[in-house]
Design a protein around this motif. Sequence first.
Motif, mmCIF file in Angstrom:
data_model
loop_
_atom_site.group_PDB
_atom_site.id
_atom_site.type_symbol
_atom_site.label_atom_id
_atom_site.label_comp_id
_atom_site.label_asym_id
_atom_site.label_seq_id
_atom_site.Cartn_x
_atom_site.Cartn_y
_atom_site.Cartn_z
ATOM 1 N N ILE A 264 19.474 -27.255 -78.268
ATOM 2 C CA ILE A 264 20.825 -26.755 -78.514
ATOM 3 C C ILE A 264 21.078 -25.399 -77.864
ATOM 4 O O ILE A 264 22.108 -25.189 -77.228
ATOM 5 C CB ILE A 264 21.105 -26.683 -80.028
ATOM 6 C CG1 ILE A 264 21.088 -28.102 -80.611
ATOM 7 C CG2 ILE A 264 22.444 -26.003 -80.310
ATOM 8 C CD1 ILE A 264 21.236 -28.153 -82.112
ATOM 9 N N LEU A 265 20.158 -24.473 -78.011
ATOM 10 C CA LEU A 265 20.353 -23.122 -77.496
ATOM 11 C C LEU A 265 19.949 -22.981 -76.029
ATOM 12 O O LEU A 265 20.166 -21.927 -75.424
ATOM 13 C CB LEU A 265 19.575 -22.117 -78.355
ATOM 14 C CG LEU A 265 20.089 -21.984 -79.793
ATOM 15 C CD1 LEU A 265 19.152 -21.126 -80.623
ATOM 16 C CD2 LEU A 265 21.501 -21.397 -79.801
ATOM 17 N N HIS A 266 19.355 -24.004 -75.483
ATOM 18 C CA HIS A 266 18.998 -24.032 -74.064
ATOM 19 C C HIS A 266 19.320 -25.408 -73.497
ATOM 20 O O HIS A 266 19.257 -26.406 -74.211
ATOM 21 C CB HIS A 266 17.510 -23.735 -73.847
ATOM 22 C CG HIS A 266 17.091 -22.392 -74.324
ATOM 23 N ND1 HIS A 266 16.595 -22.175 -75.587
ATOM 24 C CD2 HIS A 266 17.102 -21.180 -73.712
ATOM 25 C CE1 HIS A 266 16.313 -20.887 -75.742
ATOM 26 N NE2 HIS A 266 16.612 -20.271 -74.631
ATOM 27 N N GLY A 267 19.655 -25.446 -72.221
ATOM 28 C CA GLY A 267 19.912 -26.724 -71.564
ATOM 29 C C GLY A 267 19.989 -26.545 -70.067
ATOM 30 O O GLY A 267 20.353 -25.468 -69.575
ATOM 31 N N PRO A 268 19.637 -27.564 -69.304
ATOM 32 C CA PRO A 268 19.622 -27.442 -67.844
ATOM 33 C C PRO A 268 21.005 -27.666 -67.228
ATOM 34 O O PRO A 268 21.816 -28.441 -67.729
ATOM 35 C CB PRO A 268 18.668 -28.559 -67.426
ATOM 36 C CG PRO A 268 18.870 -29.609 -68.478
ATOM 37 C CD PRO A 268 19.121 -28.870 -69.755
ATOM 38 N N ARG A 269 21.248 -26.988 -66.140
ATOM 39 C CA ARG A 269 22.469 -27.189 -65.355
ATOM 40 C C ARG A 269 22.200 -28.305 -64.345
ATOM 41 O O ARG A 269 22.124 -28.096 -63.134
ATOM 42 C CB ARG A 269 22.862 -25.885 -64.660
ATOM 43 C CG ARG A 269 24.228 -25.888 -64.007
ATOM 44 C CD ARG A 269 24.497 -24.531 -63.361
ATOM 45 N NE ARG A 269 25.823 -24.482 -62.760
ATOM 46 C CZ ARG A 269 26.306 -23.421 -62.120
ATOM 47 N NH1 ARG A 269 25.556 -22.335 -61.993
ATOM 48 N NH2 ARG A 269 27.515 -23.463 -61.586
ATOM 49 N N ALA A 270 22.049 -29.507 -64.884
ATOM 50 C CA ALA A 270 21.622 -30.650 -64.069
ATOM 51 C C ALA A 270 22.814 -31.358 -63.448
ATOM 52 O O ALA A 270 23.852 -31.533 -64.097
ATOM 53 C CB ALA A 270 20.823 -31.624 -64.926
ATOM 54 N N ILE A 271 22.655 -31.785 -62.207
ATOM 55 C CA ILE A 271 23.704 -32.537 -61.515
ATOM 56 C C ILE A 271 23.132 -33.880 -61.048
ATOM 57 O O ILE A 271 21.943 -33.999 -60.778
ATOM 58 C CB ILE A 271 24.296 -31.754 -60.327
ATOM 59 C CG1 ILE A 271 23.203 -31.395 -59.315
ATOM 60 C CG2 ILE A 271 25.009 -30.504 -60.811
ATOM 61 C CD1 ILE A 271 23.753 -30.789 -58.033
ATOM 62 N N PRO A 272 23.999 -34.897 -60.933
ATOM 63 C CA PRO A 272 23.542 -36.272 -60.615
ATOM 64 C C PRO A 272 23.448 -36.541 -59.125
ATOM 65 O O PRO A 272 24.145 -37.409 -58.582
ATOM 66 C CB PRO A 272 24.622 -37.133 -61.272
ATOM 67 C CG PRO A 272 25.872 -36.312 -61.124
ATOM 68 C CD PRO A 272 25.435 -34.869 -61.279
ATOM 69 N N THR A 273 22.561 -35.839 -58.451
ATOM 70 C CA THR A 273 22.482 -35.936 -56.996
ATOM 71 C C THR A 273 22.196 -37.353 -56.516
ATOM 72 O O THR A 273 22.824 -37.843 -55.563
ATOM 73 C CB THR A 273 21.390 -34.983 -56.471
ATOM 74 O OG1 THR A 273 21.722 -33.645 -56.857
ATOM 75 C CG2 THR A 273 21.280 -35.062 -54.956
ATOM 76 N N VAL A 274 21.249 -38.042 -57.165
ATOM 77 C CA VAL A 274 20.865 -39.382 -56.706
ATOM 78 C C VAL A 274 22.039 -40.344 -56.813
ATOM 79 O O VAL A 274 22.335 -41.101 -55.867
ATOM 80 C CB VAL A 274 19.653 -39.903 -57.498
ATOM 81 C CG1 VAL A 274 19.420 -41.382 -57.219
ATOM 82 C CG2 VAL A 274 18.412 -39.101 -57.152
ATOM 83 N N LEU A 275 22.726 -40.350 -57.938
ATOM 84 C CA LEU A 275 23.856 -41.261 -58.108
ATOM 85 C C LEU A 275 24.980 -40.943 -57.135
ATOM 86 O O LEU A 275 25.592 -41.851 -56.555
ATOM 87 C CB LEU A 275 24.380 -41.192 -59.546
ATOM 88 C CG LEU A 275 23.585 -41.939 -60.608
ATOM 89 C CD1 LEU A 275 24.246 -41.781 -61.976
ATOM 90 C CD2 LEU A 275 23.443 -43.424 -60.267
#
Length: 300
Positions: A264-275
Amino acid sequence: MKVVIAGSSGLIGTALVAALRREGHEVARLVRRPAEAGDEFTWDPVRAQLPRQALRGADAVVNLCGAGLGARRWTGSYQQLLRDSRLTPTDVLAEAVADAGVPTLVNASGAHYYGGATGDRVVTESDSAGTDFLSTLCRDWEAATRPAADAGARVVLLRSALVLSRTGGLLGKLRLLYALGLGGRLGNGRQYMPWISLDDEVGGIVFALTHDTVSGPVNLTGPAPVTNAEFNRALAGALRRPAPFVVPAFALRLALGDMADAAILHGPRAIPTVLEQAGYPFQHNTIGEALNATVGRGAG
């Protein structure tokens, strides 16, 4: 295509079964109770019991098994259950896919694979795993698919974000708080909160199943990551309710224990590059689009 699904009764599994059948695919479901329908096969992953006929003629196996991250406080015993409920079924299915020669295994994982130390840095499928509990869990979960990959199967690892659904998951719980005017940001609100609509979660899985060029890690996340503060404003706007409150970090840690920092207090700034590179057409590109379609006025 014949697709065998483990974990078909959950939020994502139920929607995936319906979507595959709408597209004309044959679906078989692995269940842990006595089979009651012609498309069901009883299995017992704890005892490594899976009838060989369940995978006969299968083109792909989808594994969505795993106890809910937010179902209970993360005691030591529940953390062990979170691991066992993911790794044990994956071990059994990966071996079965290898033995039966099933061409494709699509296996659940999580966007928290990357850990909470990534901050504002954008992460893609090429980034390495973090070191916290959820990261280690996801890393070991993915590693359990190795027997299938070693046998030549195409293995897709679904690093899913928070799935936005009107009726289930975290959003289902938050809606009540916001409806009562008790919504607000969590902690300082600057942590990233990876998200994806249920439509795109299911659409991305179907896309991975039907596109042989997609393999390895796949971020099932919305194309435009947001912080918790941005998510809070978008949800308040979609529900047309105020969200003035702040839940301090210490209160979250007191209430939720280890889960507060890990999920909850941390999370990645992930993007869907493969898709995106593979050409998947996202139905909801922004958090506003996703929330308005899911819980906004006029949403189905």
